[in-house]
Design a protein around this motif. Structure first.
Motif, PDB file in Angstrom:
ATOM      1  N   LEU A  89      54.730  42.626  68.184  1.00 44.96           N
ATOM      2  CA  LEU A  89      54.652  41.170  68.166  1.00 44.96           C
ATOM      3  C   LEU A  89      54.194  40.635  69.517  1.00 44.96           C
ATOM      4  N   ALA A  90      54.740  41.211  70.609  1.00 41.35           N
ATOM      5  CA  ALA A  90      54.345  40.762  71.943  1.00 41.35           C
ATOM      6  C   ALA A  90      52.881  41.082  72.219  1.00 41.35           C
ATOM      7  N   ALA A  91      52.386  42.205  71.674  1.00 42.26           N
ATOM      8  CA  ALA A  91      50.987  42.593  71.870  1.00 42.26           C
ATOM      9  C   ALA A  91      50.065  41.905  70.876  1.00 42.26           C
ATOM     10  N   GLU A  92      50.650  41.060  70.007  1.00 39.61           N
ATOM     11  CA  GLU A  92      49.901  40.301  69.008  1.00 39.61           C
ATOM     12  C   GLU A  92      49.079  41.205  68.097  1.00 39.61           C
ATOM     13  N   ILE A  93      49.706  42.304  67.690  1.00 32.30           N
ATOM     14  CA  ILE A  93      49.086  43.196  66.706  1.00 32.30           C
ATOM     15  C   ILE A  93      49.580  42.784  65.332  1.00 32.30           C
ATOM     16  N   ASP A  94      48.670  42.542  64.442  1.00 33.82           N
ATOM     17  CA  ASP A  94      49.004  42.084  63.098  1.00 33.82           C
ATOM     18  C   ASP A  94      49.699  43.217  62.343  1.00 33.82           C
ATOM     19  N   LEU A  95      50.998  43.023  62.080  1.00 35.44           N
ATOM     20  CA  LEU A  95      51.744  44.075  61.388  1.00 35.44           C
ATOM     21  C   LEU A  95      51.211  44.304  59.981  1.00 35.44           C
ATOM     22  N   LYS A  96      50.641  43.264  59.386  1.00 35.31           N
ATOM     23  CA  LYS A  96      50.115  43.418  58.025  1.00 35.31           C
ATOM     24  C   LYS A  96      48.931  44.378  58.021  1.00 35.31           C
ATOM     25  N   ALA A  97      48.274  44.517  59.200  1.00 33.49           N
ATOM     26  CA  ALA A  97      47.111  45.403  59.277  1.00 33.49           C
ATOM     27  C   ALA A  97      47.504  46.870  59.243  1.00 33.49           C
ATOM     28  N   LEU A  98      48.811  47.160  59.303  1.00 33.49           N
ATOM     29  CA  LEU A  98      49.265  48.550  59.202  1.00 33.49           C
ATOM     30  C   LEU A  98      49.286  49.022  57.753  1.00 33.49           C
ATOM     31  N   LYS A  99      49.290  48.087  56.841  1.00 32.97           N
ATOM     32  CA  LYS A  99      49.367  48.437  55.426  1.00 32.97           C
ATOM     33  C   LYS A  99      48.014  48.955  54.927  1.00 32.97           C
ATOM     34  N   ALA A 100      48.099  49.730  53.878  1.00 32.52           N
ATOM     35  CA  ALA A 100      46.871  50.215  53.233  1.00 32.52           C
ATOM     36  C   ALA A 100      46.348  49.101  52.342  1.00 32.52           C
ATOM     37  N   GLU A 101      45.415  48.341  52.878  1.00 33.26           N
ATOM     38  CA  GLU A 101      44.903  47.190  52.139  1.00 33.26           C
ATOM     39  C   GLU A 101      43.808  47.614  51.163  1.00 33.26           C
ATOM     40  N   PRO A 102      43.909  47.192  49.920  1.00 30.97           N
ATOM     41  CA  PRO A 102      42.836  47.511  48.969  1.00 30.97           C
ATOM     42  C   PRO A 102      41.591  46.690  49.264  1.00 30.97           C
ATOM     43  N   GLY A 103      40.441  47.227  48.856  1.00 30.78           N
ATOM     44  CA  GLY A 103      39.198  46.484  49.007  1.00 30.78           C
ATOM     45  C   GLY A 103      39.181  45.267  48.099  1.00 30.78           C
ATOM     46  N   MET A 104      38.279  44.369  48.379  1.00 29.54           N
ATOM     47  CA  MET A 104      38.189  43.144  47.600  1.00 29.54           C
ATOM     48  C   MET A 104      37.911  43.457  46.137  1.00 29.54           C
ATOM     49  N   ALA A 105      38.658  42.800  45.280  1.00 31.58           N
ATOM     50  CA  ALA A 105      38.439  42.961  43.847  1.00 31.58           C
ATOM     51  C   ALA A 105      37.219  42.152  43.422  1.00 31.58           C
ATOM     52  N   LEU A 106      36.680  42.503  42.287  1.00 34.01           N
ATOM     53  CA  LEU A 106      35.528  41.805  41.724  1.00 34.01           C
ATOM     54  C   LEU A 106      35.972  41.190  40.404  1.00 34.01           C
ATOM     55  N   SER A 107      35.801  39.903  40.277  1.00 36.02           N
ATOM     56  CA  SER A 107      36.218  39.229  39.044  1.00 36.02           C
ATOM     57  C   SER A 107      35.027  38.534  38.397  1.00 36.02           C
ATOM     58  N   VAL A 108      34.955  38.640  37.084  1.00 40.93           N
ATOM     59  CA  VAL A 108      33.904  37.974  36.315  1.00 40.93           C
ATOM     60  C   VAL A 108      34.534  37.382  35.064  1.00 40.93           C
ATOM     61  N   GLU A 109      33.827  36.451  34.465  1.00 39.35           N
ATOM     62  CA  GLU A 109      34.273  35.843  33.215  1.00 39.35           C
ATOM     63  C   GLU A 109      33.345  36.333  32.106  1.00 39.35           C
ATOM     64  N   VAL A 110      33.910  37.040  31.120  1.00 36.55           N
ATOM     65  CA  VAL A 110      33.124  37.638  30.052  1.00 36.55           C
ATOM     66  C   VAL A 110      33.435  36.910  28.750  1.00 36.55           C
ATOM     67  N   ASN A 111      32.445  36.170  28.255  1.00 38.06           N
ATOM     68  CA  ASN A 111      32.634  35.358  27.041  1.00 38.06           C
ATOM     69  C   ASN A 111      33.932  34.550  27.116  1.00 38.06           C
ATOM     70  N   GLY A 112      34.179  33.948  28.323  1.00 38.82           N
ATOM     71  CA  GLY A 112      35.339  33.095  28.524  1.00 38.82           C
ATOM     72  C   GLY A 112      36.601  33.811  28.918  1.00 38.82           C
ATOM     73  N   GLU A 113      36.612  35.129  28.957  1.00 38.52           N
ATOM     74  CA  GLU A 113      37.815  35.897  29.311  1.00 38.52           C
ATOM     75  C   GLU A 113      37.636  36.511  30.702  1.00 38.52           C
ATOM     76  N   LEU A 114      38.672  36.344  31.550  1.00 35.29           N
ATOM     77  CA  LEU A 114      38.607  36.857  32.920  1.00 35.29           C
ATOM     78  C   LEU A 114      38.760  38.372  32.930  1.00 35.29           C
ATOM     79  N   LYS A 115      37.831  39.043  33.596  1.00 33.08           N
ATOM     80  CA  LYS A 115      37.877  40.492  33.763  1.00 33.08           C
ATOM     81  C   LYS A 115      37.867  40.794  35.258  1.00 33.08           C
ATOM     82  N   MET A 116      38.598  41.846  35.657  1.00 34.34           N
ATOM     83  CA  MET A 116      38.684  42.184  37.071  1.00 34.34           C
ATOM     84  C   MET A 116      38.508  43.678  37.273  1.00 34.34           C
TER      85      MET A 116
END
Length: 749
Positions: free
Chosen positions: A419-446
């Protein structure tokens, strides 16, 4: 002689006075006052609790140290001190973590959640202070105000199961300048800080026992320059605040009303609660005795203003009035203060009290120069120092090669360094890549991105977690987690499996595939998806859809023409399409559905015009007449018909339009026309009188014949062979007529 291990040196550096006390532990872990010293600042080297003249304050601390060393025959090396609560910054903040699916909440999840909220508070503090980072502040602690699991408040998250957790905390920060000036004073006095706490925390440890933290209490430390406030609720201190007015305002009111100097006014103020009258000498050296009640009347407005400001800050910090108020510090002895606080907080006066050191069983002894309530803070510092004696709260560590100076109120851990070194603790987690979302015939798909790799923390070369204790000189290496790859995909990945069909179109086998569109543009199944795109798909089912997509012929160009007319007074309709559509041998329209193996023929019609001949032919009007001539049936043309369009003579080649009125009547054929048509030459008959009968009645050669008439032609008074000759001639001409008709039909076809 060195400071004995069972002695605790506590120093309370206040706005008006500095209090030093040596306390000794006994066998029952009780702290007994061994010696004390109180010195007032000669000049106003401190204002509102902040050190303004470091060297002057350091000189006063040296005097106290020297006097106590002589009195106790010891050498003082270490000291416990407290930073003024008025300098504290408190920030409420929250943080939320959402999981991909329902899971059991572990301690690690809670730690990351709470420290995420603290880092959010750091960022908020930095933005409010108009600085790029929170480097100007030490993080000194936090308190959890509320925990939520899937939107529902819970007492503890540990062991619960859910998809999302959220926490609200109040984080406390102390300006580095406050700590640095205190450390400089201590260093100049040739001392080492054994423990540093906060004045509100030190005081609350004495006057608010842990078992009372469940009550909603306000603790007010009213000093000379400021009034410090701490609020307890639900088992913890939930907030700190400061009002920049206190006892000095009362002292100055006495100065102004009676023209006395500051130090004399202080003496008068302390006498008001114990003396019926006070003697004062003004700046003109005039001495007079004044009843204490008169002085109290003069300062009542100032006391009321002090109570109002304190009350407003308590309400602002707590959100409502507390259950009770505890006052400590010299300013708490101000006349009328308890009554005025009760009025401003709308509490019974019995809920406002001044805590005295006599009522506290953890420390024994009295500081003679101080009232009981004034001794709470120095004794609280001693207790805090004792309870945290083995917990270093000042240390230097190295984080990724950079030196970090830490100040903690509890045992220092890896998280404090990050915290004192201002290191983002959340950055230690294994973050997934950005998801891709589209709408298919009105239904959300991810489509989810790939999972990244979790970060690591190495303490002196060994992997640890954020709760691991750290010590002076430790080296930390932080390897941040790796972000996963962003999701990618094709149209085929988000649409269902759709069938294909083979049909024959104008003799050519064609495979009918599903059609796909992305953001309104036609694409293939292998087209790469765009994030937040609108995808639609369809199956070509009807003739119209196939014409549009496969033949690329807009169905709007396939037109049906309708002509409404009357024929002999009866309304008729004529429809003709510019394209003929045949499905499996039958005429169909655009709505007909096409199945696997079907044969489809689409041809353009050459003409769309309607003639009178088409109308007559369409209505099966017979243009020929059947006449029985000398006993034999023959067909002859209807030569004398009546043909009108809108009342005017017309021909069969005339065009028919909507609204036209067509009138057609068969007129028959005259006898001479009949004979001419069958090439019957009456000049070959040489003898006798030629007779003609129609339906048994004699007629002349211009008689009109109609369909079905029987005609007999013969020579009167002739022999039988003459009649036979006539019949032969008729048969002969009849054969020629039939041959002529057949030839005409071939030509017409």
């Amino acid at each position: 002689m060195n400071q004995k291990n069972d002695n605790i040196f506590a120093l309370d550096i206040g706005t008006r006075t500095i209090v030093g006390a040596i306390l000794e532990r006994d066998e029952d872990q009780q702290l007994n006052l061994k010696a004390s010293q109180v010195i007032e600042h000669q000049n106003r080297s401190m204002l509102d609790g902040q050190i303004h003249n470091v060297m002057e304050v350091a000189e006063q601390v040296k005097k106290i140290k020297k006097n106590l060393e002589e009195e106790c025959a010891t050498t003082l090396n270490k000291v416990g001190i407290a930073a003024a609560g008025r300098a504290l910054k408190t920030v409420k903040s929250s943080h939320q973590i959402d999981f991909k699916s329902k899971k059991e909440i572990k301690q690690e999840d809670i730690r990351m959640l709470e420290f995420g909220a603290v880092q959010n508070a750091q960022q908020e503090l930095a933005s409010h202070e108009n600085q790029n980072t929170a480097n100007g502040y030490h993080f000194v602690g936090y308190t959890v105000l509320e925990s939520n699991l899937d939107g529902i408040k819970v007492e503890s998250l540990l062991g619960q199961s859910g998809k999302g957790i959220e926490v609200e905390v109040i984080a406390t920060f102390l300006p580095r300048i406050v700590v640095d000036s205190l450390l400089t004073v201590i260093r100049e006095a040739e001392l080492e800080v054994e423990h540093l706490t906060l004045e509100p925390i030190a005081a609350s440890q004495l006057v608010v026992p842990k078992q009372m933290y469940n009550f909603n209490l306000a603790l007010i430390d009213i000093g000379a320059g400021t009034s410090d406030i701490a609020i307890t609720e639900d088992g913890s201190i939930i907030g700190y605040a400061m009002v920049p007015v206190a006892g000095d305002e009362i002292t100055e009111a006495i100065c102004e009303n009676y023209m006395v100097d500051y130090h004399h006014a202080e003496k008068i103020k302390r006498q008001l609660q114990t003396e019926d009258a006070v003697t004062m000498t003004n700046i003109l050296d005039q001495e007079e005795e004044i009843p204490s009640s008169n002085v109290i009347d003069k300062i009542e407005a100032t006391v009321d203003e002090l109570a109002r400001l304190i009350g407003e800050e308590i309400i602002n910090l707590n959100g409502s009035q507390p259950q009770a108020v505890m006052c400590i510090g010299g300013g708490s002895l101000t006349p009328l203060l308890e009554e005025k606080l009760a009025e401003n907080l709308d509490l019974p006066q019995a809920r406002i009290g001044v805590k005295d050191i006599e009522n506290i069983d953890r420390v024994t002894g009295e500081i003679e120069e101080l009232a009981g309530s004034q001794a709470v803070t120095p004794f609280g510092i001693a207790v805090s120092c004792y309870e945290n004696m083995n917990r270093a709260n000042f240390l230097d560590v190295e984080v990724n090669g950079d030196r970090v100076h830490l100040f903690t109120l509890t045992e220092p851990r890896v998280a404090d360094a990050l915290l004192a070194a201002e290191i983002d603790l959340k950055a230690l987690k294994a973050e997934p890549g950005m998801a891709l979302s589209v709408e298919v015939n009105g239904e959300l798909k991810m489509i989810r991105g790939t999972m990244g790799e979790k970060g690591r923390i190495l303490l002196n070369g060994e992997e640890v977690d954020i709760e691991t204790t750290i010590t002076q000189g430790d080296q930390l290496v932080v390897e941040l987690g790796e972000q996963g790859k962003a999701a990618t995909g094709e149209i085929r990945d988000v649409v269902p499996e759709l069938p294909t069909r083979e049909v024959t179109i104008n003799g050519t086998a064609v495979e009918i595939e599903p059609i796909y569109y992305m953001n309104g543009k036609k694409v293939g199944a292998e087209t790469e998806l765009e994030d937040r795109a609108e995808v639609t798909y369809d199956i070509l089912q009807t003739v119209g859809e196939i014409i549009e997509e496969i033949l690329e012929l807009p169905t709007s160009k396939i037109r049906t023409k309708t002509i409404t007319y009357t024929l002999n007074g009866e309304e008729k309709q004529y429809q003709r399409q510019n394209y003929q559509i045949v499905l499996n041998g039958e005429d169909v329209d655009l709505r007909a559905e096409v199945d696997e193996g079907d044969e489809l023929v689409i041809e353009e019609n050459e003409a769309e015009l309607l003639t009178i001949a088409d109308v007559i032919e369409q209505q099966d009007i017979d243009n020929d007449l059947e006449i029985i001539f000398n006993g034999r049936k023959i067909e002859v043309p209807n030569l004398n018909q009546k043909l009108l369009k809108n009342g005017q003579t017309a021909t069969k080649d005339d065009l028919v339009g909507s609204g036209d009125e067509i009138e057609y009547k068969a007129g028959g054929i005259r006898l001479n026309q009949l004979l001419n048509h069958i090439n019957y030459d009456i000049s070959n008959i040489s003898a006798g009188k030629l007779k003609v009968k129609k339906n048994g009645e004699e007629i002349n050669f211009t008689e009109q014949l109609i369909d079905g008439d029987e005609v007999e032609l013969y020579i009167e008074n002739s022999a039988q062979d003459q009649r036979e000759e006539v019949k032969k001639e008729i048969n002969k001409t009849d054969s020629l007529v039939q041959l002529k008709r057949k030839l005409n039909q071939k030509i017409n076809n």
